[in-house]
Structures are given as C-alpha cells and as structure tokens.
Design a protein around this motif. Structure first.
Motif, PDB file in Angstrom:
ATOM      1  N   ALA A  51       0.818  -1.209   0.000  1.00 38.26           N
ATOM      2  CA  ALA A  51       0.000   0.000   0.000  1.00 38.26           C
ATOM      3  C   ALA A  51       0.853   1.261   0.000  1.00 38.26           C
ATOM      4  O   ALA A  51       0.579   2.207  -0.751  1.00 38.26           O
ATOM      5  N   GLU A  52       1.875   1.299   0.836  1.00 40.78           N
ATOM      6  CA  GLU A  52       2.696   2.505   0.939  1.00 40.78           C
ATOM      7  C   GLU A  52       3.383   2.826  -0.381  1.00 40.78           C
ATOM      8  O   GLU A  52       3.397   3.980  -0.827  1.00 40.78           O
ATOM      9  N   SER A  53       3.942   1.810  -1.039  1.00 43.00           N
ATOM     10  CA  SER A  53       4.616   2.030  -2.323  1.00 43.00           C
ATOM     11  C   SER A  53       3.613   2.434  -3.398  1.00 43.00           C
ATOM     12  O   SER A  53       3.902   3.291  -4.247  1.00 43.00           O
ATOM     13  N   LEU A  54       2.442   1.829  -3.356  1.00 39.16           N
ATOM     14  CA  LEU A  54       1.410   2.132  -4.348  1.00 39.16           C
ATOM     15  C   LEU A  54       0.967   3.589  -4.226  1.00 39.16           C
ATOM     16  O   LEU A  54       0.868   4.312  -5.228  1.00 39.16           O
ATOM     17  N   ILE A  55       0.715   4.032  -3.000  1.00 41.26           N
ATOM     18  CA  ILE A  55       0.286   5.416  -2.783  1.00 41.26           C
ATOM     19  C   ILE A  55       1.378   6.382  -3.223  1.00 41.26           C
ATOM     20  O   ILE A  55       1.105   7.395  -3.881  1.00 41.26           O
ATOM     21  N   PHE A 109      -6.709  12.109  -3.476  1.00 38.53           N
ATOM     22  CA  PHE A 109      -5.911  10.890  -3.364  1.00 38.53           C
ATOM     23  C   PHE A 109      -4.762  11.097  -2.383  1.00 38.53           C
ATOM     24  O   PHE A 109      -4.521  10.270  -1.499  1.00 38.53           O
ATOM     25  N   ARG A 110      -4.051  12.219  -2.516  1.00 39.57           N
ATOM     26  CA  ARG A 110      -2.898  12.461  -1.656  1.00 39.57           C
ATOM     27  C   ARG A 110      -3.293  12.550  -0.182  1.00 39.57           C
ATOM     28  O   ARG A 110      -2.563  12.088   0.692  1.00 39.57           O
ATOM     29  N   VAL A 111      -4.462  13.134   0.082  1.00 45.81           N
ATOM     30  CA  VAL A 111      -4.893  13.306   1.471  1.00 45.81           C
ATOM     31  C   VAL A 111      -5.510  12.023   2.024  1.00 45.81           C
ATOM     32  O   VAL A 111      -5.202  11.604   3.154  1.00 45.81           O
ATOM     33  N   ARG A 112      -6.363  11.372   1.238  1.00 50.56           N
ATOM     34  CA  ARG A 112      -7.184  10.318   1.823  1.00 50.56           C
ATOM     35  C   ARG A 112      -6.725   8.896   1.517  1.00 50.56           C
ATOM     36  O   ARG A 112      -7.112   7.969   2.247  1.00 50.56           O
ATOM     37  N   ALA A 113      -5.908   8.671   0.502  1.00 52.11           N
ATOM     38  CA  ALA A 113      -5.411   7.306   0.278  1.00 52.11           C
ATOM     39  C   ALA A 113      -4.612   6.803   1.481  1.00 52.11           C
ATOM     40  O   ALA A 113      -4.812   5.656   1.915  1.00 52.11           O
ATOM     41  N   PRO A 114      -3.718   7.624   2.069  1.00 50.69           N
ATOM     42  CA  PRO A 114      -3.032   7.144   3.281  1.00 50.69           C
ATOM     43  C   PRO A 114      -3.994   6.865   4.435  1.00 50.69           C
ATOM     44  O   PRO A 114      -3.781   5.936   5.227  1.00 50.69           O
ATOM     45  N   MET A 115      -5.055   7.675   4.557  1.00 48.72           N
ATOM     46  CA  MET A 115      -6.053   7.442   5.599  1.00 48.72           C
ATOM     47  C   MET A 115      -6.762   6.122   5.356  1.00 48.72           C
ATOM     48  O   MET A 115      -7.051   5.374   6.302  1.00 48.72           O
ATOM     49  N   MET A 116      -7.056   5.835   4.108  1.00 56.80           N
ATOM     50  CA  MET A 116      -7.717   4.570   3.773  1.00 56.80           C
ATOM     51  C   MET A 116      -6.818   3.388   4.101  1.00 56.80           C
ATOM     52  O   MET A 116      -7.245   2.420   4.752  1.00 56.80           O
ATOM     53  N   ALA A 143     -13.070   9.033   4.090  1.00 59.85           N
ATOM     54  CA  ALA A 143     -12.107   7.997   3.701  1.00 59.85           C
ATOM     55  C   ALA A 143     -12.587   6.610   4.105  1.00 59.85           C
ATOM     56  O   ALA A 143     -12.153   5.594   3.551  1.00 59.85           O
ATOM     57  N   ALA A 144     -13.521   6.547   5.056  1.00 61.50           N
ATOM     58  CA  ALA A 144     -14.044   5.272   5.536  1.00 61.50           C
ATOM     59  C   ALA A 144     -14.854   4.526   4.490  1.00 61.50           C
ATOM     60  O   ALA A 144     -15.195   3.357   4.702  1.00 61.50           O
ATOM     61  N   ILE A 145     -15.164   5.157   3.356  1.00 61.69           N
ATOM     62  CA  ILE A 145     -15.841   4.396   2.300  1.00 61.69           C
ATOM     63  C   ILE A 145     -14.962   3.243   1.839  1.00 61.69           C
ATOM     64  O   ILE A 145     -15.447   2.278   1.240  1.00 61.69           O
ATOM     65  N   PHE A 146     -13.655   3.337   2.135  1.00 64.72           N
ATOM     66  CA  PHE A 146     -12.744   2.247   1.774  1.00 64.72           C
ATOM     67  C   PHE A 146     -13.085   0.965   2.530  1.00 64.72           C
ATOM     68  O   PHE A 146     -12.871  -0.140   2.008  1.00 64.72           O
TER      69      PHE A 146
END
Length: 293
Positions: free
Chosen positions: A199-203, A216-223, A280-283
């Motif tokens: 996940a970290e590399s993908l983001i 994406f930049r703000v909420r992908a890490p939160m997801m 972000a919780a929709i993830f």
C-alpha cells in the motif's frame, strides 16, 4: 493596531481557522458557536451569545454552518441576525446548503436592510488555515465589493461566479467531482492491494502521477491505515451534498450516472457504522468486499 470587527458564526473545522486567520491579521473577531469555544476565546476571540449579538458588533459576518435549519436559526430565528435592524450588515454565507433556503434567508436580511453573499469553500481545513482554499462567491456586486478586501485576506483565490446562487452551484459541481474521486480512490487502492502491491509504495507511486489528485494524496493514506477517525469531512456530509447535487441535476434534467453509481460507496459506509467517520471510511466496505479484511 486592532482593525474593524468581523463576525464568524460556526467555529468548526472551517470557521475556526477563518477566525484564527482574521485574528492574526489584526481584526477584532466576534464568534458564535453553539458548543464550547474555549479554543477561540483563548486565541483572543470575543464570544457572543447569539447571532443577533454578533450583528450588534459587526457589519461584516461570515458563517460556516452545518445545515439549513442552522442557517434559519442564524438569520431569521428569534436570536438571529434579522431579529434586529440590519442596515449595512452583510452576511457572507460559506456553507453548502439548499439554494432555496439561502435565497429565502437572504430575503429576510434584505427586508431588514442587510444583504447576503452566497459563498462556499473548496478545500480541506488545513488549506483554510494556510489560506490556499478556494472561496466561491456570488451575489450583489456592491456587497461583494465591500466584503472582498476581507475575503482576499482569507484566501489567495476568491472566485466571483456572478449571480446569487452560483457560488453554491460551483461548490456542488466541485463536490460531484470530489465524491467520484474518493470512490475511485477507494476502488483503485483496494484493487492494487488485492493484486499484492504494498500500500505505501502504491500510494507513493500514484499520488503525483497521471491519476493523482488532492483527494488521493490526502485520503489514500487514511484509507490504507484505516485512519478515518481523524475527520476532515464525515461520510454523512458527503451524502448530504450528493442529495443537493441530485436535486439540482433533476431540476436541470442533467443526468449524473457516475455519481449514481458512486453513491453506493457512501451509503454502504454509513450502513456499516462509518457515517460520523471521515469520508475515507468508504474504503472499509470496498476493501471488505474484496476480501482484504
């Protein structure tokens, strides 16, 4: 030297950084919040016990509130701004609300000699604090000209959309794109992790690439970290805005098929208990359906 008094109604995630910025710029700031406002008072803000009281101290008032009922209370309620003479009073209404309600409350102000600017803010709370959020405004030219010097100190991007109501329409257009963006982020992240990518590399790879975005930049890490307890905007708020978008799209006979599909992401998250969590919780339900947990 202390500058003229400005009122801020709704000292929440958007209103509080606005008030703090005004204090830093040397304004005397009167604030009203239904709950505890110690953080504002400790920063030097002056607390009022009602919107009416703020109107007694300030000619220019900004509001960032949660819903239509709150706006009616702020303007036409028993302790609202319009419960007194409003000559020379301007309310810059910066919430994403029903347009008919905004127009009705504007008329209440005008009947008492005041005016309302229809506005909205595009950006997350840290952007408001940093004065990089975009302010959308619309309505009377004379009132806007009087408010613009203050608004320009709150953002380096204030966009005048013309006729009253266009500020809200611009925000709904923005939030349509935002809702799709978040849904796409949840689906893409779930897809990539399911494919075995870290996940970290993908983001890191995606955030500044061709498909990257602020959301994406703000909420992908939160997801990826399940960090949606740090709330920027709750899932229920996105659903509220989707309802406003659907209402306007129906009035215009303008289909929004992608949004119709994406709405399920938000409803599923609410149904699973994530309504008060950050969007972000929709993830969570997306990842669950992919068998990731």
């Amino acid at each position: 030297m202390t500058r003229k008094a400005i009122g801020v109604i709704g000292l929440g995630q958007m209103g509080l950084p606005i008030a703090m910025n005004l204090l830093e710029q040397g304004y005397q700031v009167w604030g009203y919040r239904r709950g505890n406002a110690d953080d504002f008072a400790q920063a030097g803000g002056l607390l009022a016990d009602s919107p009416r009281a703020i109107a007694g101290e300030c000619d220019l008032i900004l509001s960032c509130i949660t819903d239509d009922a709150a706006l009616r209370s702020v303007v036409s309620g028993p302790e609202g701004i319009a419960s007194r003479d409003c000559t020379s009073k301007i309310l810059v209404e910066l919430s994403t609300l029903d347009l008919a309600t905004k127009a009705s409350e504007r008329d209440q102000l005008r009947a008492k000699g005041g005016d309302m600017i229809d506005g909205a803010i595009s950006g997350i709370p840290p952007m408001v604090k940093e004065r990089t959020a975009v302010f959308y405004v619309s309505g009377g030219n004379e009132s806007l000209a009087l408010a613009m010097p203050v608004l320009s100190e709150l953002s380096n991007r204030v966009v005048d959309f013309g006729a009253f109501g266009n500020g809200t329409k611009a925000k709904l257009t923005t939030n349509l794109l935002l809702a799709l963006n978040l849904a796409a982020t949840a689906e893409a992240l779930s897809f990539g992790i399911k494919a075995g990518l870290p996940a970290e590399s993908l983001i890191e790879a995606l955030k500044d690439g061709a498909a990257g975005s602020l959301q994406f930049r703000v909420r992908a890490p939160m997801m990826a970290s399940h960090g949606w307890d740090k709330r920027l905007a709750p899932t229920t708020m996105i659903l509220k805005d989707i309802a406003l978008i659907n209402q306007l799209s129906a009035e215009m006979a303008c289909p929004t098929p992608l949004l119709s599909e994406a709405t399920a992401f938000y409803r599923n998250a609410v149904d699973e208990g994530y309504g008060d969590a950050d969007a972000a919780a929709i993830f969570a339900p997306v990842a669950k359906s992919a068998g990731l947990y």
